[in-house]
Write a protein that holds these residues in place. Structure first.
Motif, mmCIF file in Angstrom:
data_model
loop_
_atom_site.group_PDB
_atom_site.id
_atom_site.type_symbol
_atom_site.label_atom_id
_atom_site.label_comp_id
_atom_site.label_asym_id
_atom_site.label_seq_id
_atom_site.Cartn_x
_atom_site.Cartn_y
_atom_site.Cartn_z
ATOM 1 N N UNK A 20 0.806 -1.226 0.000
ATOM 2 C CA UNK A 20 0.000 0.000 0.000
ATOM 3 C C UNK A 20 0.837 1.273 0.000
ATOM 4 N N UNK A 21 2.135 1.172 0.346
ATOM 5 C CA UNK A 21 3.015 2.344 0.314
ATOM 6 C C UNK A 21 3.864 2.369 -0.954
ATOM 7 N N UNK A 22 3.551 1.512 -1.913
ATOM 8 C CA UNK A 22 4.257 1.398 -3.196
ATOM 9 C C UNK A 22 5.650 0.795 -3.034
ATOM 10 N N UNK A 68 -9.065 -4.336 -6.264
ATOM 11 C CA UNK A 68 -8.881 -4.362 -7.707
ATOM 12 C C UNK A 68 -7.572 -3.660 -8.059
ATOM 13 N N UNK A 69 -6.825 -4.167 -9.039
ATOM 14 C CA UNK A 69 -5.583 -3.500 -9.433
ATOM 15 C C UNK A 69 -5.857 -2.099 -9.957
ATOM 16 N N UNK A 70 -5.006 -1.162 -9.600
ATOM 17 C CA UNK A 70 -5.114 0.188 -10.135
ATOM 18 C C UNK A 70 -4.755 0.162 -11.619
ATOM 19 N N UNK A 71 -5.507 0.910 -12.423
ATOM 20 C CA UNK A 71 -5.242 0.912 -13.865
ATOM 21 C C UNK A 71 -4.075 1.844 -14.197
ATOM 22 N N UNK A 72 -3.473 1.582 -15.354
ATOM 23 C CA UNK A 72 -2.384 2.432 -15.825
ATOM 24 C C UNK A 72 -2.959 3.783 -16.225
ATOM 25 N N UNK A 73 -2.620 4.815 -15.505
ATOM 26 C CA UNK A 73 -3.159 6.144 -15.763
ATOM 27 C C UNK A 73 -2.495 7.158 -14.854
ATOM 28 N N UNK A 74 -2.631 8.438 -15.212
ATOM 29 C CA UNK A 74 -2.174 9.509 -14.322
ATOM 30 C C UNK A 74 -2.993 9.513 -13.033
ATOM 31 N N UNK A 75 -4.263 9.126 -13.157
ATOM 32 C CA UNK A 75 -5.143 9.111 -11.987
ATOM 33 C C UNK A 75 -4.651 8.139 -10.927
ATOM 34 N N UNK A 76 -3.924 7.110 -11.338
ATOM 35 C CA UNK A 76 -3.322 6.175 -10.387
ATOM 36 C C UNK A 76 -1.889 6.574 -10.053
ATOM 37 N N UNK A 77 -1.148 6.977 -11.086
ATOM 38 C CA UNK A 77 0.282 7.194 -10.926
ATOM 39 C C UNK A 77 0.666 8.351 -10.039
ATOM 40 N N UNK A 78 -0.014 9.494 -10.184
ATOM 41 C CA UNK A 78 0.367 10.656 -9.382
ATOM 42 C C UNK A 78 0.116 10.435 -7.896
ATOM 43 N N UNK A 79 -1.068 9.949 -7.475
ATOM 44 C CA UNK A 79 -1.233 9.649 -6.043
ATOM 45 C C UNK A 79 -0.250 8.592 -5.555
ATOM 46 N N UNK A 80 0.094 7.637 -6.444
ATOM 47 C CA UNK A 80 1.079 6.627 -6.060
ATOM 48 C C UNK A 80 2.452 7.229 -5.829
ATOM 49 N N UNK A 81 2.810 8.242 -6.635
ATOM 50 C CA UNK A 81 4.088 8.941 -6.445
ATOM 51 C C UNK A 81 4.106 9.676 -5.119
ATOM 52 N N UNK A 82 3.002 10.346 -4.788
ATOM 53 C CA UNK A 82 2.898 11.000 -3.479
ATOM 54 C C UNK A 82 3.074 9.983 -2.357
ATOM 55 N N UNK A 83 2.383 8.854 -2.506
ATOM 56 C CA UNK A 83 2.401 7.820 -1.472
ATOM 57 C C UNK A 83 3.815 7.293 -1.250
ATOM 58 N N UNK A 84 4.505 6.991 -2.347
ATOM 59 C CA UNK A 84 5.854 6.445 -2.241
ATOM 60 C C UNK A 84 6.809 7.459 -1.617
ATOM 61 N N UNK A 111 3.944 6.743 8.648
ATOM 62 C CA UNK A 111 3.845 6.182 7.303
ATOM 63 C C UNK A 111 2.430 6.387 6.775
ATOM 64 N N UNK A 112 2.258 6.907 5.567
ATOM 65 C CA UNK A 112 0.917 7.192 5.040
ATOM 66 C C UNK A 112 0.107 5.918 4.843
ATOM 67 N N UNK A 113 -1.170 6.014 5.141
ATOM 68 C CA UNK A 113 -2.057 4.845 5.010
ATOM 69 C C UNK A 113 -3.272 5.133 4.129
ATOM 70 N N UNK A 114 -3.369 6.342 3.579
ATOM 71 C CA UNK A 114 -4.512 6.696 2.748
ATOM 72 C C UNK A 114 -4.489 5.878 1.459
ATOM 73 N N UNK A 115 -5.575 5.205 1.162
ATOM 74 C CA UNK A 115 -5.623 4.373 -0.037
ATOM 75 C C UNK A 115 -5.911 5.235 -1.266
ATOM 76 N N UNK A 116 -5.408 4.799 -2.408
ATOM 77 C CA UNK A 116 -5.623 5.502 -3.670
ATOM 78 C C UNK A 116 -7.000 5.132 -4.212
ATOM 79 N N UNK A 117 -7.767 6.113 -4.646
ATOM 80 C CA UNK A 117 -9.101 5.870 -5.175
ATOM 81 C C UNK A 117 -9.335 6.738 -6.415
#
Length: 399
Positions: free
Chosen positions: A261-263, A286-302, A315-321
């Motif tokens: 969950x933290x990438x 469900x797997x996150x799809x390939x997109x900016x909508x998934x990637x940018x929050x994932x970059x923040x998370x990591x 450590x951040x625990x907010x899930x990507x949605x």
């Protein structure tokens, strides 16, 4: 000793992660290197615009990273040894080198996927990259009026490509081939608007069509039909960069790095993967799809997780949605399909000119976020508090 963080790839996710890490951590404690083959940031979500002749604003990394403390290494990544914690590169002048790291952020992204269909690599065009979009641009510019252009793929990329080409070149015979029904993942309102716009632009839609071969002047389908195409644009999804699969990282069958969950890699705790390169689970398992909508929050998370682990922070625990799917349908029309957290369409949708303006703001906001990845972060850089000149041991991966 400085903790060495290397970010591979400077697309939306890699550039955002590097900038956010630079803000989160003190430069006296961390050596932060961003490795990318090109000196400019590429707005991938605008490649369909580039392909039809529109000029995009240059965004050199030299300007975007000025004053951040991030070192840009212009080089192509040729290999990653995650057991030795080393990255092999070829520099712009052809020289080779090796970069050692303590923490690696893998953001090499994806390219087009020919799906193994015969003739695609030889005859089709892609818009998953700037070189591909420029090649298509040159080819479209050389077409005479009335010549057929076929876009294969009914996802967001295919829809945007077909409408952009049809609007920019109304003299061409543009068609769209989709494997299922047109807009079958949209709401009734969304599908209705999509059909209306495509019809108004004169785009012929071939539904429930599986393309099985591509030739220089046509494509063939599973049922034996031949669809004329002086130009075929292939937009059937993305394939991740192959380097990760060649490592000992835990990856999926498609080569995506499996992360928590933290990438963070589930097999190598000193490696984080973000963007299209990562297999991360979202709402509804469900797997996150390939997109900016998934990637940018994932970059923040990591970035936030890395900073937290190095500084002893939370450590951040907010899930990507998800919130919506934004589709440009040329320069004057758009479709904003609102979705559930796990990306299922709901009845609400924004259409027309207002939706086009909304999508344009999203694109501008994504590029602005790359240049300003620290929005909302505290202005004070945090010093590394732990004895963290090296990453935490594998046992801490579950932390």
């Amino acid at each position: 000793m400085q903790h060495r963080i290397i970010v591979l790839g400077a697309g939306y996710t890699g550039a955002v992660a590097a900038g956010r890490l630079a803000k989160r951590l003190h430069r006296d404690d961390v050596a932060l290197t961003l490795v990318n083959a090109e000196p400019d940031f590429v707005e991938r979500v605008r490649m369909h615009q580039l392909a039809v002749g529109q000029d995009l604003r240059p965004r050199p990394f030299g300007e975007m990273l000025a004053g951040t403390g991030v070192e840009l290494r212009l080089a192509k990544v040729t290999g990653v040894d995650v057991d030795r914690r080393a990255v092999s590169v070829v520099d712009a002048d052809g020289g080779t080198g090796e970069l050692e790291y303590d923490t690696l952020v893998y953001a090499l992204g994806s390219g087009w996927n020919d799906q193994g269909v015969p003739g695609v690599a030889e005859h089709a065009h892609e818009i998953a990259s700037r070189p591909g979009a420029l090649r298509l641009r040159e080819r479209l510019a050389g077409l005479d009026a009335g010549q057929p252009v076929l876009v294969v793929g009914g996802g967001l990329t295919g829809l945007e490509a077909a409408t952009e080409i049809a609007e920019a070149r109304p003299d061409l015979a543009v068609s769209l081939a989709v494997r299922g029904g047109l807009g079958d993942r949209l709401s009734d309102k969304g599908r209705g608007h999509l059909r209306k716009v495509l019809g108004g632009l004169g785009v012929t839609v071939h539904e429930h069509v599986a393309v099985t071969g591509v030739e220089a002047d046509r494509v063939t389908t599973a049922d034996g039909e031949a669809i004329p195409a002086a130009v075929t644009v292939w937009a059937t999804g993305f394939a991740v960069h192959p380097i990760a699969r060649a490592t000992t990282l835990a990856t999926t069958d498609t080569g995506q790095i499996v992360v928590d969950a933290t990438m963070r890699s589930v097999s190598h705790p000193d490696v984080y993967a973000i963007g299209d390169a990562a297999m991360a689970m979202g709402p509804g398992d469900k797997p996150l799809r390939m997109s900016c909508a998934s990637g940018t929050p994932g970059a923040w998370q990591a970035a936030d997780a890395i900073a937290a682990r190095l500084t002893g922070g939370k450590i951040p625990t907010t899930s990507i949605r998800y919130f919506n799917q934004c589709i440009s349908l040329g320069r004057r029309e758009g479709l904003i399909q609102y979705v559930t957290a796990d990306d299922r369409a709901v009845n609400a949708a924004l259409t027309g000119r207002l939706a086009a303006l909304y999508k344009e703001l999203v694109c501008k906001g994504a590029a602005w976020g790359v240049a300003h990845p620290t929005l909302g972060l505290p202005s004070r850089r945090r010093r590394v508090l732990r004895e963290a000149a090296r990453p935490a041991p594998a046992a801490e991966a579950a932390a």
